[in-house]
Motif scaffolding. Sequence first.
Motif, PDB file in Angstrom:
ATOM      1  N   LEU A 211      54.341  60.746  30.757  1.00  0.00           N
ATOM      2  CA  LEU A 211      53.358  61.817  30.666  1.00  0.00           C
ATOM      3  C   LEU A 211      52.057  61.484  31.377  1.00  0.00           C
ATOM      4  O   LEU A 211      51.506  62.307  32.105  1.00  0.00           O
ATOM      5  N   LYS A 212      51.561  60.273  31.166  1.00  0.00           N
ATOM      6  CA  LYS A 212      50.268  59.885  31.736  1.00  0.00           C
ATOM      7  C   LYS A 212      50.316  58.425  32.147  1.00  0.00           C
ATOM      8  O   LYS A 212      51.117  57.637  31.638  1.00  0.00           O
ATOM      9  N   GLU A 213      49.417  58.074  33.071  1.00  0.00           N
ATOM     10  CA  GLU A 213      49.358  56.691  33.527  1.00  0.00           C
ATOM     11  C   GLU A 213      47.919  56.306  33.837  1.00  0.00           C
ATOM     12  O   GLU A 213      47.177  57.074  34.460  1.00  0.00           O
ATOM     13  N   LEU A 214      47.543  55.141  33.398  1.00  0.00           N
ATOM     14  CA  LEU A 214      46.226  54.566  33.673  1.00  0.00           C
ATOM     15  C   LEU A 214      46.406  53.368  34.591  1.00  0.00           C
ATOM     16  O   LEU A 214      47.175  52.459  34.292  1.00  0.00           O
ATOM     17  N   ILE A 215      45.703  53.355  35.734  1.00  0.00           N
ATOM     18  CA  ILE A 215      45.861  52.299  36.726  1.00  0.00           C
ATOM     19  C   ILE A 215      44.488  51.765  37.129  1.00  0.00           C
ATOM     20  O   ILE A 215      43.586  52.533  37.472  1.00  0.00           O
ATOM     21  N   VAL A 216      44.337  50.446  37.099  1.00  0.00           N
ATOM     22  CA  VAL A 216      43.116  49.783  37.542  1.00  0.00           C
ATOM     23  C   VAL A 216      43.256  49.414  39.014  1.00  0.00           C
ATOM     24  O   VAL A 216      44.292  48.908  39.444  1.00  0.00           O
ATOM     25  N   ASP A 217      42.202  49.671  39.788  1.00  0.00           N
ATOM     26  CA  ASP A 217      42.166  49.246  41.186  1.00  0.00           C
ATOM     27  C   ASP A 217      41.927  47.730  41.219  1.00  0.00           C
ATOM     28  O   ASP A 217      40.858  47.266  40.815  1.00  0.00           O
ATOM     29  N   PRO A 218      42.896  46.930  41.687  1.00  0.00           N
ATOM     30  CA  PRO A 218      42.719  45.471  41.657  1.00  0.00           C
ATOM     31  C   PRO A 218      41.565  44.992  42.522  1.00  0.00           C
ATOM     32  O   PRO A 218      40.980  43.935  42.245  1.00  0.00           O
ATOM     33  N   GLU A 219      41.239  45.755  43.583  1.00  0.00           N
ATOM     34  CA  GLU A 219      40.130  45.362  44.448  1.00  0.00           C
ATOM     35  C   GLU A 219      38.779  45.512  43.749  1.00  0.00           C
ATOM     36  O   GLU A 219      37.768  44.978  44.216  1.00  0.00           O
ATOM     37  N   SER A 220      38.767  46.244  42.634  1.00  0.00           N
ATOM     38  CA  SER A 220      37.505  46.490  41.933  1.00  0.00           C
ATOM     39  C   SER A 220      37.211  45.462  40.853  1.00  0.00           C
ATOM     40  O   SER A 220      36.129  45.479  40.255  1.00  0.00           O
ATOM     41  N   VAL A 221      38.147  44.563  40.574  1.00  0.00           N
ATOM     42  CA  VAL A 221      37.973  43.605  39.485  1.00  0.00           C
ATOM     43  C   VAL A 221      36.991  42.512  39.922  1.00  0.00           C
ATOM     44  O   VAL A 221      37.206  41.831  40.923  1.00  0.00           O
ATOM     45  N   ARG A 222      35.922  42.369  39.156  1.00  0.00           N
ATOM     46  CA  ARG A 222      34.901  41.378  39.478  1.00  0.00           C
ATOM     47  C   ARG A 222      34.522  40.598  38.223  1.00  0.00           C
ATOM     48  O   ARG A 222      34.616  41.111  37.108  1.00  0.00           O
ATOM     49  N   GLU A 223      34.024  39.384  38.437  1.00  0.00           N
ATOM     50  CA  GLU A 223      33.627  38.539  37.321  1.00  0.00           C
ATOM     51  C   GLU A 223      32.200  38.864  36.892  1.00  0.00           C
ATOM     52  O   GLU A 223      31.286  38.924  37.720  1.00  0.00           O
ATOM     53  N   VAL A 224      32.027  39.094  35.609  1.00  0.00           N
ATOM     54  CA  VAL A 224      30.709  39.376  35.031  1.00  0.00           C
ATOM     55  C   VAL A 224      30.538  38.485  33.809  1.00  0.00           C
ATOM     56  O   VAL A 224      31.310  38.584  32.848  1.00  0.00           O
ATOM     57  N   ALA A 225      29.561  37.615  33.863  1.00  0.00           N
ATOM     58  CA  ALA A 225      29.264  36.713  32.744  1.00  0.00           C
ATOM     59  C   ALA A 225      30.511  35.964  32.279  1.00  0.00           C
ATOM     60  O   ALA A 225      30.764  35.817  31.078  1.00  0.00           O
ATOM     61  N   GLY A 226      31.300  35.502  33.236  1.00  0.00           N
ATOM     62  CA  GLY A 226      32.478  34.715  32.910  1.00  0.00           C
ATOM     63  C   GLY A 226      33.685  35.501  32.484  1.00  0.00           C
ATOM     64  O   GLY A 226      34.691  34.914  32.061  1.00  0.00           O
ATOM     65  N   ARG A 227      33.633  36.834  32.598  1.00  0.00           N
ATOM     66  CA  ARG A 227      34.751  37.692  32.216  1.00  0.00           C
ATOM     67  C   ARG A 227      35.114  38.599  33.376  1.00  0.00           C
ATOM     68  O   ARG A 227      34.230  39.060  34.107  1.00  0.00           O
ATOM     69  N   TRP A 228      36.390  38.893  33.546  1.00  0.00           N
ATOM     70  CA  TRP A 228      36.844  39.775  34.607  1.00  0.00           C
ATOM     71  C   TRP A 228      36.777  41.221  34.126  1.00  0.00           C
ATOM     72  O   TRP A 228      37.331  41.556  33.085  1.00  0.00           O
ATOM     73  N   ILE A 229      36.087  42.054  34.894  1.00  0.00           N
ATOM     74  CA  ILE A 229      35.860  43.448  34.502  1.00  0.00           C
ATOM     75  C   ILE A 229      36.325  44.381  35.621  1.00  0.00           C
ATOM     76  O   ILE A 229      35.880  44.240  36.769  1.00  0.00           O
ATOM     77  N   PRO A 230      37.198  45.350  35.338  1.00  0.00           N
ATOM     78  CA  PRO A 230      37.541  46.363  36.346  1.00  0.00           C
ATOM     79  C   PRO A 230      36.357  47.300  36.559  1.00  0.00           C
ATOM     80  O   PRO A 230      35.683  47.682  35.599  1.00  0.00           O
ATOM     81  N   HIS A 231      36.135  47.697  37.799  1.00  0.00           N
ATOM     82  CA  HIS A 231      35.050  48.626  38.114  1.00  0.00           C
ATOM     83  C   HIS A 231      35.548  49.952  38.674  1.00  0.00           C
ATOM     84  O   HIS A 231      34.722  50.817  39.029  1.00  0.00           O
ATOM     85  N   ALA A 232      36.851  50.143  38.770  1.00  0.00           N
ATOM     86  CA  ALA A 232      37.403  51.423  39.235  1.00  0.00           C
ATOM     87  C   ALA A 232      38.776  51.626  38.613  1.00  0.00           C
ATOM     88  O   ALA A 232      39.616  50.718  38.632  1.00  0.00           O
TER      89      ALA A 232
END
Length: 271
Positions: A211-232
């Motif tokens: 029915l639905k799908e959620l996808i993270v753009d791997p090129e948008s993943v960046r490290e913030v304060a020691g944690r990996w955060i998706p940005h798109a």
Amino acid sequence: MSYLGRRCVRLLAGLSLLVGSAAHANYPGLDIDDPVVRDCLARTLPEQGLRQKIRFDTYAQDELLSKSAADLYWRRFDDGGSRLLIRLTAPPHNVGLALLAEEMADNTLRQDVTVYLPELRVVRRLSGAALSGSMFGTNFAYDDFVQLQGMLHQRSVTRLGDEIVNARPAYAIEMVPQHPESRYARIVTLIDQAWCIVVRSRFFGRGEVLLKELIVDPESVREVAGRWIPHALVFTEVDESARTELVVDKVEIDPALNPNLFTEAELRRGR
């Protein structure tokens, strides 16, 4: 509540789903017994809180339907629970509209949410049918929010066989909603084994229909304060070719957030 107000509430509930999968503390995998997955997800969690500035565009086919932006705040509390606040900052006619959701210490979500409606200048508590139906400007539903965030205690979570996402190994977990009103038969979430973040979720209906799908753009993943955060991220409704694209403009891990921010009194300030 006005028609616009009801549909804007749905917009905020769906928005919290997107951000929740990117950086919210309540991943469904934290309920799983598998220690490898639990430890991986736990490494991404903020110690105390989170603040984000986000914007999102919603499309039907390739036609742009709406452009919006919001501030998101999440904070742990001393009793073991947490609260999530989202307030729209654009477009102008929706500025100030806000939603407050509370997770109890036993990892369940109150079966209502508190919303501020700027066009009426009122705070209201909504539940059940008031949060059902289609959303204003997006392809989300409140059921999506509670299921993916892991804020609903009526569910079964298990680990599946590992998968490959974007040429990277990922853990797979399956959540089977037990709530009788859920539209989903199961939700499969993939967690990058190095980043320890959700990178894809697939929502299946009866008969294994996607029915639905959620996808993270791997090129948008960046490290913030020691944690990996998706940005798109992109959230797609498969059968209707509708999608919402979300961009995280700013992330703050463990900022100083006043507990009073997460109260009805603060919602009434409308800012």
